[in-house]
Design an enzyme around this catalytic site. Structure first.
Site, PDB file in Angstrom:
ATOM      1  N   GLU A  62      52.882  50.577  39.705  1.00 30.98           N
ATOM      2  CA  GLU A  62      51.442  50.631  39.413  1.00 30.98           C
ATOM      3  C   GLU A  62      50.688  49.512  40.121  1.00 30.98           C
ATOM      4  O   GLU A  62      50.214  48.572  39.483  1.00 30.98           O
ATOM      5  CB  GLU A  62      51.234  50.494  37.902  1.00 30.98           C
ATOM      6  CG  GLU A  62      51.920  51.564  37.088  1.00 30.98           C
ATOM      7  CD  GLU A  62      51.852  51.285  35.589  1.00 30.98           C
ATOM      8  OE1 GLU A  62      51.615  50.123  35.183  1.00 30.98           O
ATOM      9  OE2 GLU A  62      52.032  52.233  34.823  1.00 30.98           O
ATOM     10  N   PRO A  63      50.575  49.587  41.431  1.00 29.71           N
ATOM     11  CA  PRO A  63      49.887  48.507  42.138  1.00 29.71           C
ATOM     12  C   PRO A  63      48.374  48.551  41.944  1.00 29.71           C
ATOM     13  O   PRO A  63      47.772  49.633  41.948  1.00 29.71           O
ATOM     14  CB  PRO A  63      50.235  48.783  43.610  1.00 29.71           C
ATOM     15  CG  PRO A  63      50.469  50.251  43.673  1.00 29.71           C
ATOM     16  CD  PRO A  63      51.013  50.666  42.334  1.00 29.71           C
ATOM     17  N   ARG A 108      46.130  45.129  42.679  1.00 29.83           N
ATOM     18  CA  ARG A 108      45.721  44.124  43.668  1.00 29.83           C
ATOM     19  C   ARG A 108      46.217  44.446  45.080  1.00 29.83           C
ATOM     20  O   ARG A 108      45.473  44.309  46.046  1.00 29.83           O
ATOM     21  CB  ARG A 108      46.299  42.764  43.232  1.00 29.83           C
ATOM     22  CG  ARG A 108      45.838  41.587  44.048  1.00 29.83           C
ATOM     23  CD  ARG A 108      46.583  40.311  43.629  1.00 29.83           C
ATOM     24  NE  ARG A 108      46.691  40.175  42.200  1.00 29.83           N
ATOM     25  CZ  ARG A 108      45.772  39.637  41.412  1.00 29.83           C
ATOM     26  NH1 ARG A 108      44.664  39.177  41.940  1.00 29.83           N
ATOM     27  NH2 ARG A 108      45.958  39.563  40.109  1.00 29.83           N
ATOM     28  N   ARG A 124      37.095  35.002  39.360  1.00 26.88           N
ATOM     29  CA  ARG A 124      38.470  34.510  39.478  1.00 26.88           C
ATOM     30  C   ARG A 124      38.597  32.991  39.664  1.00 26.88           C
ATOM     31  O   ARG A 124      39.424  32.375  38.994  1.00 26.88           O
ATOM     32  CB  ARG A 124      39.220  35.259  40.584  1.00 26.88           C
ATOM     33  CG  ARG A 124      39.314  36.772  40.317  1.00 26.88           C
ATOM     34  CD  ARG A 124      40.203  37.488  41.322  1.00 26.88           C
ATOM     35  NE  ARG A 124      41.584  37.132  41.144  1.00 26.88           N
ATOM     36  CZ  ARG A 124      42.266  36.329  41.934  1.00 26.88           C
ATOM     37  NH1 ARG A 124      41.694  35.807  43.003  1.00 26.88           N
ATOM     38  NH2 ARG A 124      43.505  36.037  41.665  1.00 26.88           N
ATOM     39  N   TYR A 126      40.570  31.693  36.529  1.00 26.08           N
ATOM     40  CA  TYR A 126      41.989  31.419  36.780  1.00 26.08           C
ATOM     41  C   TYR A 126      42.227  30.205  37.677  1.00 26.08           C
ATOM     42  O   TYR A 126      43.371  29.917  38.007  1.00 26.08           O
ATOM     43  CB  TYR A 126      42.642  32.615  37.502  1.00 26.08           C
ATOM     44  CG  TYR A 126      42.528  33.947  36.835  1.00 26.08           C
ATOM     45  CD1 TYR A 126      43.070  34.176  35.568  1.00 26.08           C
ATOM     46  CD2 TYR A 126      41.919  35.014  37.499  1.00 26.08           C
ATOM     47  CE1 TYR A 126      42.990  35.428  34.982  1.00 26.08           C
ATOM     48  CE2 TYR A 126      41.847  36.267  36.911  1.00 26.08           C
ATOM     49  CZ  TYR A 126      42.377  36.473  35.658  1.00 26.08           C
ATOM     50  OH  TYR A 126      42.306  37.709  35.087  1.00 26.08           O
ATOM     51  N   CYS A 153      24.221  28.601  35.725  1.00 24.62           N
ATOM     52  CA  CYS A 153      24.023  27.322  35.061  1.00 24.62           C
ATOM     53  C   CYS A 153      25.213  26.948  34.198  1.00 24.62           C
ATOM     54  O   CYS A 153      25.161  27.033  32.958  1.00 24.62           O
ATOM     55  CB  CYS A 153      22.726  27.348  34.258  1.00 24.62           C
ATOM     56  SG  CYS A 153      21.313  27.370  35.352  1.00 24.62           S
TER      57      CYS A 153
HETATM   58  C1  LIG Z   1      46.923  45.250  35.516  1.00 22.32           C
HETATM   59  C2  LIG Z   1      48.035  46.203  35.429  1.00 22.32           C
HETATM   60  C3  LIG Z   1      48.705  46.623  36.583  1.00 22.32           C
HETATM   61  C4  LIG Z   1      48.370  46.147  37.969  1.00 22.32           C
HETATM   62  O1  LIG Z   1      48.526  44.812  38.233  1.00 22.32           O
HETATM   63  P1  LIG Z   1      48.324  44.266  39.730  1.00 22.32           P
HETATM   64  O2  LIG Z   1      48.737  42.857  39.629  1.00 22.32           O
HETATM   65  O3  LIG Z   1      46.901  44.422  40.092  1.00 22.32           O
HETATM   66  O4  LIG Z   1      49.215  45.071  40.616  1.00 22.32           O
HETATM   67  C5  LIG Z   1      49.696  47.567  36.445  1.00 22.32           C
HETATM   68  N1  LIG Z   1      50.041  48.070  35.232  1.00 22.32           N
HETATM   69  C6  LIG Z   1      49.425  47.679  34.096  1.00 22.32           C
HETATM   70  C7  LIG Z   1      49.830  48.277  32.798  1.00 22.32           C
HETATM   71  C8  LIG Z   1      48.408  46.727  34.155  1.00 22.32           C
HETATM   72  O5  LIG Z   1      47.814  46.330  33.025  1.00 22.32           O
END
Ligand SMILES: *Cc1c(COP(=O)(O)O)cnc(C)c1O
Length: 428
Positions: A282-283, A285, A320, A324, A351
């Protein structure tokens, strides 16, 4: 990492072949500019790396990274699925043209209404807790449906600080020790468990923590199979593949990464006689992060106790760095390759003193009025933006082979107030 910056004959920075200075002049700033080809290339590179090793392979774009409909449509056309974490993301994905069967919903701390919405949308449901399982079993339309569970593989505690959505402090998933029991319970409640899932964290540039998660999840899947007789249709390792943000970081070697993971996957399938389930990742980023930059204009140069470059974006536009402490590389749009001549702070227009994009950043000469490009602003950037300080949200532009499309209009003051109501008695 040199970020592959491209320039035109004027020496100006380009994105997708288009002049960044001209984009800023025409569409105003702050402006997100997204490169369509880059997204497609990222998708293909990652997909090919894995599918050439294991053909039954699927990718689910984690759309919380960037939920612009045009971006989602690009990935829909590439053949991606969707990882949705909320009903709003399900709604958006359906609108972008994803078939419900290509959407995996992984909510956490969801309400009964949200569960009903997901069931009625026909998307695949990945459960995060026993509470969710029990509440799902009370929804008539959910009787007998296929489900999966997100498991917390206890990976990374103390060893890999990237792995922050797994481990004993994480709020996500069911515990690995209870997995067999939970899958049995799901079957007792009439469900058809078909998958197992984990997601250990984000921004991983080293294969090791990911490998450890794969190994652990496969061991858990093996135990669940032995303890329940379930035959998994899919095993999902989540997202988390990182991109370089600093010049010192290097790109993950995706081919080697995919090879290592698929080899381990195949070994573990054999070890536990798990058959040939679909392998999923599940990419988020990785697909969109480096495909966009945020253009912002310098409006103030101030010599206070320190020297500040003041720009017209802030943490309302790109959170970000403040949230972070993230590094985003910043270049001047008219001299992107210029050597640094100074170390300066680059500050936003919110501000709050935490509203800084960079502290002591080596930068070339900068003048008021010029445009800066904040790189790698495609993931968790616009999607985390807000109207804080009553600033309308930025516009988004998509470029593809010299074609430019405004894919989100800049908000107006009216948008800031569009849902507010003042009681009549206060108007008297
Ligand atoms: C955020 C998330 C991702 C993706 O994370 P990346 O770091 O953007 O690849 C995949 N699966 C789940 C369940 C997430 O919450």
């Amino acid at each position: 990492m040199d970020f592959n910056l491209k320039t035109n004959e004027k020496g100006n920075l380009t994105i997708g072949g288009v002049d960044a200075v001209e984009l800023a002049d025409h569409y105003q700033t702050p402006l997100y500019v997204i490169d369509e080809e880059r997204i497609k290339n990222n998708y293909k590179r990652l997909y090919n790396a894995f599918s050439s090793q294991y053909s039954d392979f699927k990718m689910f774009y984690a759309c919380k990274a960037n939920t612009n409909l045009a971006v989602m449509k690009i990935l829909e056309k590439e053949g991606s699925g969707i990882d949705a974490v909320s009903p709003g993301e399900i709604y958006t994905s359906l609108l972008a043209g994803f078939d419900p069967s290509r959407i995996l919903y992984t909510g956490n701390n969801v309400t009964d209404e949200e569960l009903k919405f997901a069931v009625n949308s026909g998307v695949r449901i990945n459960l995060d807790s026993i509470s969710q399982l029990k509440r799902l079993s009370k929804i008539p339309e959910a009787q007998g449906i296929e489900i999966s569970f997100r498991v917390n593989p206890m990976v990374g505690a103390g060893h890999h600080d990237h792995c922050i959505t797994g481990g004993p402090l994480s709020k996500f998933g069911i515990m690995e020790e209870e997995a067999v029991e939970v899958y049995n319970l799901a079957m007792d409640l009439g469900f058809k468990p078909v998958g197992i899932h984990t997601h250990i964290g984000s921004g991983i540039l080293d294969p090791e923590p990911f490998m450890l998660a794969v190994r652990t999840l496969m061991d858990i899947a093996g135990r669940v199979k032995q303890g329940t007789g379930i035959k998994f249709d899919f095993i999902d390792f989540g997202g988390g593949i990182g991109i370089p943000y600093t010049p010192e970081e290097s790109r993950l070697d995706i081919k080697t990464f995919a090879e290592k993971i698929t080899n381990l996957y195949k070994d573990k399938l054999k070890e536990y006689e798990l058959g040939k389930p679909t392998m999923c990742i599940e990419p988020g980023r990785y697909l969109v992060g480096d495909a966009s930059m945020l253009l912002t204009r310098v409006n103030t140069i101030k010599q206070s106790y320190r020297k500040f470059i003041g720009v017209d974006a802030g943490f309302n536009t790109l959170l970000r760095p403040t949230m972070y402490g993230s590094y985003h590389h910043i270049v001047t749009a008219k001299t992107p390759q210029a050597e640094p001549t100074q170390k300066i702070d680059i500050a936003g227009d919110v501000c709050e003193s935490g509203d800084l994009f960079a502290r002591d950043r080596p930068m070339p000469d900068i003048e008021e009025g010029e445009v800066l490009a904040i790189l790698n602003a495609g993931a968790y950037s616009f999607s985390m933006s807000s109207q804080y300080n009553s600033r309308p949200k930025a516009a988004e532009v998509l470029v593809s082979k010299d074609e430019i499309s405004l894919i989100r209009e800049r908000e107006t003051f009216a948008d800031l107030l569009s849902k507010q109501n003042v009681p009549v008695r206060l108007l008297k």
